[in-house]
Design an enzyme around this catalytic site. Structure first.
Site, PDB file in Angstrom:
ATOM      1  N   GLU A  22       0.842  -1.204   0.000  1.00  0.00           N
ATOM      2  CA  GLU A  22       0.000   0.000   0.000  1.00  0.00           C
ATOM      3  C   GLU A  22       0.878   1.255   0.000  1.00  0.00           C
ATOM      4  OE1 GLU A  22      -3.109  -0.189  -0.585  1.00  0.00           O
ATOM      5  OE2 GLU A  22      -3.737  -2.174   0.095  1.00  0.00           O
ATOM      6  N   GLN A  24       1.219   3.609  -1.956  1.00  0.00           N
ATOM      7  CA  GLN A  24       0.610   4.865  -2.400  1.00  0.00           C
ATOM      8  C   GLN A  24       0.317   5.793  -1.229  1.00  0.00           C
ATOM      9  OE1 GLN A  24      -0.905   1.854  -2.718  1.00  0.00           O
ATOM     10  NE2 GLN A  24      -3.048   1.983  -2.094  1.00  0.00           N
ATOM     11  N   CYS A  79      -8.746  -5.680 -17.072  1.00  0.00           N
ATOM     12  CA  CYS A  79     -10.093  -5.114 -16.990  1.00  0.00           C
ATOM     13  C   CYS A  79     -11.105  -6.145 -17.500  1.00  0.00           C
ATOM     14  CB  CYS A  79     -10.119  -3.852 -17.864  1.00  0.00           C
ATOM     15  SG  CYS A  79     -11.723  -3.044 -18.041  1.00  0.00           S
TER      16      CYS A  79
END
Length: 135
Positions: A22, A24, A79
């Site tokens: 994490e 970010q 995606c």
């Protein structure tokens, strides 16, 4: 201070590597401290995280990691469209897309999307829209 904590741990017993998940959510200062861990303590640092938030805006930690990293390895996600996913849409409990709120919000779901499926111009706070004749 990440540098001081890692240096202290390294002095007590050899630290071979630092793993950050994490990433970010790191601050600019913390990313700078981690560069010093690599450069001054010769300890490799591996960071994992996403680049952008639910509006396509960069996270602070991601921005500086991408700017200052000596090596980048991308872990690819796909995606629903079958294309490479590079964006993350925020979803509510009913799987409806959420387009407002704080950059960091706990308790919501996220879906990895291609930039086209994400429709970046429609959610970006940059203020530009695609001309009507192209929609």
């Amino acid at each position: 201070d990440l540098f001081l904590e890692i240096r202290r741990g390294h002095m007590e017993g050899k630290v071979s590597c630092v793993l950050i998940d994490e990433a970010q959510f790191l601050s600019q200062e913390q990313v700078l401290q981690l560069t010093a861990v690599c450069d001054r303590l010769d300890i490799p640092v591996l960071c994992y995280g996403i680049r952008t938030d639910f509006l396509g805006e960069p996270f602070e930690g991601s921005k500086y990691l991408l700017s200052w990293a000596e090596e980048l390895i991308e872990i690819k996600t796909v995606c629903k469209s079958g294309k490479k996913a590079t964006m993350n849409a925020r979803l509510d409990a009913d799987n409806n897309r959420v387009l407002s709120g704080e950059q960091v919000s706990i308790g919501l779901n996220y879906e990895a999307m291609s930039r086209k499926a994400f429709d970046l111009p429609s959610v970006s706070p940059a203020g530009w829209t695609v001309p009507d004749d192209l929609n």
